[in-house]
Write an enzyme that holds these catalytic residues in place. Structure first.
Site, PDB file in Angstrom:
ATOM      1  N   SER A  63       0.919  -1.118  -0.022  1.00 18.96           N
ATOM      2  CA  SER A  63      -0.072   0.011   0.046  1.00 18.96           C
ATOM      3  C   SER A  63       1.037   1.113  -0.130  1.00 18.96           C
ATOM      4  O   SER A  63       1.584   1.559  -0.901  1.00 18.96           O
ATOM      5  CB  SER A  63      -1.042  -0.095   1.228  1.00 18.96           C
ATOM      6  OG  SER A  63      -2.074   0.900   1.052  1.00 18.96           O
TER       7      SER A  63
ATOM      8  N   ASP B 230      -9.846  -2.857  -6.555  1.00 15.87           N
ATOM      9  CA  ASP B 230      -9.102  -2.288  -5.418  1.00 15.87           C
ATOM     10  C   ASP B 230      -9.416  -0.822  -5.492  1.00 15.87           C
ATOM     11  O   ASP B 230      -9.116   0.201  -6.222  1.00 15.87           O
ATOM     12  CB  ASP B 230      -7.541  -2.265  -5.448  1.00 15.87           C
ATOM     13  CG  ASP B 230      -6.968  -1.548  -4.297  1.00 15.87           C
ATOM     14  OD1 ASP B 230      -7.739  -1.041  -3.442  1.00 15.87           O
ATOM     15  OD2 ASP B 230      -5.679  -1.696  -4.038  1.00 15.87           O
TER      16      ASP B 230
ATOM     17  N   HIS C 192      -8.059  -4.503  -1.606  1.00 14.62           N
ATOM     18  CA  HIS C 192      -6.985  -3.604  -1.297  1.00 14.62           C
ATOM     19  C   HIS C 192      -5.960  -4.563  -0.218  1.00 14.62           C
ATOM     20  O   HIS C 192      -6.788  -4.871   0.936  1.00 14.62           O
ATOM     21  CB  HIS C 192      -7.163  -2.317  -0.671  1.00 14.62           C
ATOM     22  CG  HIS C 192      -6.254  -1.523  -0.446  1.00 14.62           C
ATOM     23  ND1 HIS C 192      -4.962  -1.038  -1.568  1.00 14.62           N
ATOM     24  CD2 HIS C 192      -5.405  -1.081   0.821  1.00 14.62           C
ATOM     25  CE1 HIS C 192      -4.092  -0.374  -0.706  1.00 14.62           C
ATOM     26  NE2 HIS C 192      -4.432  -0.517   0.554  1.00 14.62           N
TER      27      HIS C 192
END
Length: 411
Positions: A220, A346, A375
């Site tokens: 991320s 996502d 995600h």
């Protein structure tokens, strides 16, 4: 096609036998209910196998890199079967932290000083019992970068360490400033665009083990930071390769997606409160520079970044910060092999914002794009507690690079 038809026959037979054993006809009084359940089950399985379970899209301009991945990291060419009862992106994203297990990891903490008088907390997993690499000086090392408010305690980090442990590698987790329980010594935290702390950590780790092969993996925001660093340094890095998971490629597109009503409700508000609680502990230090009451009133990530992050790092406007933080702009300059895994569903990194064309212009870059996974989700199997698709990509790619990396350039 023949095997597909066989699969169907087997699947429908198994399903009908299972249902007959579970649902005695007496329950329905007739076979009608059973037919309905069976029909629904077959229709759902049909839909799942035709529309949900798919091979990921592999985007790479370099044939040698492609062949290398097909041989040593075959998971990127196999069909990904998301968990059949939760394949949708938002559901995967929400459930993963609750479903996945948390492997036990004993860390050794190290605090290192920075040039501006701050400190960074590193969590080491030394793996001194490594059978494959008993010599610590040459034991391969993986630097792990967690997400926005994440630390070495995140389940996805613990799973990466667990995978590395079985391969005999050492890991070190880079915790962003002020996040892992250590004090802030200066009124500065972190952001996706500023790579100074990461550079300090990479050189520190490399100086400690100059003969050890060295890779990094970012998740991320950790992946965004790593990409921004690689785009800045090109080939001039001690890292031999990197793996990137669920990075937000274009911050403007990410915040816009997160501001849609349902996404705001499910993710944006919670993420904003996480950011606020991560700095509230350091309020006294930060109040020297910021109107903390205003920062604490933010209701979206964009508002938080406008009042806090962009100001802290000296950007004239939030747009200047978001422009600088977006890795899609730096991808063309990456100079070492990088594998990037994203799911096109996502909401943190929408599929249309993934820089497919740019990736095709850099021989060092391979994108692996799944149709489901959310995600940092990538759940698979009926009860996905242990290993996710992301964990398997991590394990195979890291092993491929450490043990066969020199072959990329010879293939």
């Amino acid at each position: 096609a023949g095997s597909g038809a066989m699969d169907w026959q087997v699947l429908t037979r198994e399903l009908s036998l299972y249902l007959e054993s579970q649902v005695r006809v007496g329950l329905f009084g007739s076979g009608v209910g059973l037919s309905l359940v069976l029909g629904f089950g077959v229709a759902y399985a049909c839909y799942y196998l035709s529309s949900i379970a798919k091979k990921p899209q592999l985007v790479a301009s370099n044939d040698r890199f492609c062949r290398f991945l097909e041989e040593y990291c075959p998971v990127v060419t196999e069909t990904y079967y998301p968990t059949i009862w939760c394949w949708e992106g938002r559901v995967q994203t929400l459930l993963r932290p609750f479903i996945t297990s948390r492997p036990q990891v004993q860390y050794r903490n190290e605090l290192i000083k920075t040039a501006d008088g701050g400190q960074i907390s590193l969590d080491w997993f030394d793996n001194n019992d490594s059978l494959y690499y008993p010599d610590a000086s040459t034991r391969p090392t993986v630097l792990l970068l967690p997400g926005l408010t994440g630390t070495s305690k995140e389940s996805y980090i613990l799973h990466m360490i667990h995978q590395s442990e079985t391969l005999g590698y050492r890991c070190v987790v880079f915790n962003n400033r002020g996040i892992a329980g250590e004090e802030l010594l200066t009124p500065r935290t972190y952001c996706a665009a500023n790579t100074e702390d990461l550079e300090a950590v990479i050189h520190h780790v490399h100086d400690l083990h100059p003969s050890a092969p060295f890779m990094a993996a970012g998740v991320s925001m950790g992946g965004m930071l790593l990409l921004n660093y690689l785009g800045k340094t090109g080939r001039d890095t001690p890292l031999m390769a990197a793996a990137i998971f669920s990075a937000g490629w274009n911050v403007f597109e990410s915040v816009e997606s997160l501001e849609k009503p349902l996404n705001w409700l499910l993710f944006n508000y919670y993420l904003t409160t996480c950011l606020q609680s991560s700095i509230s502990r350091h309020r006294q230090m930060l109040e020297k520079l910021f109107d903390m009451d205003l920062v604490m009133k933010a209701r979206t990530v964009r508002e938080f970044d406008k009042q806090f992050t962009s100001v802290m790092f000296g950007y004239p406007t939030i747009d200047d910060y978001y422009e600088d933080a977006s890795p899609c702009r730096k991808l063309k300059s990456v100079g070492i092999p990088v594998l990037c895994l994203n799911s096109v569903d996502d909401v943190f990194s929408p599929g249309h914002a993934i820089p497919v064309e740019t990736a095709k212009q850099n021989a060092n870059v391979a994108l692996v794009l799944t149709s489901c996974g959310g995600h940092i989700g990538f759940l698979e199997g009926i009860w996905p507690r242990k290993c996710t698709y992301m964990d398997r990509v991590f394990k195979q790619f890291v092993q491929a690079m450490f043990e066969h990396g020199n072959k990329i350039f010879r293939m």
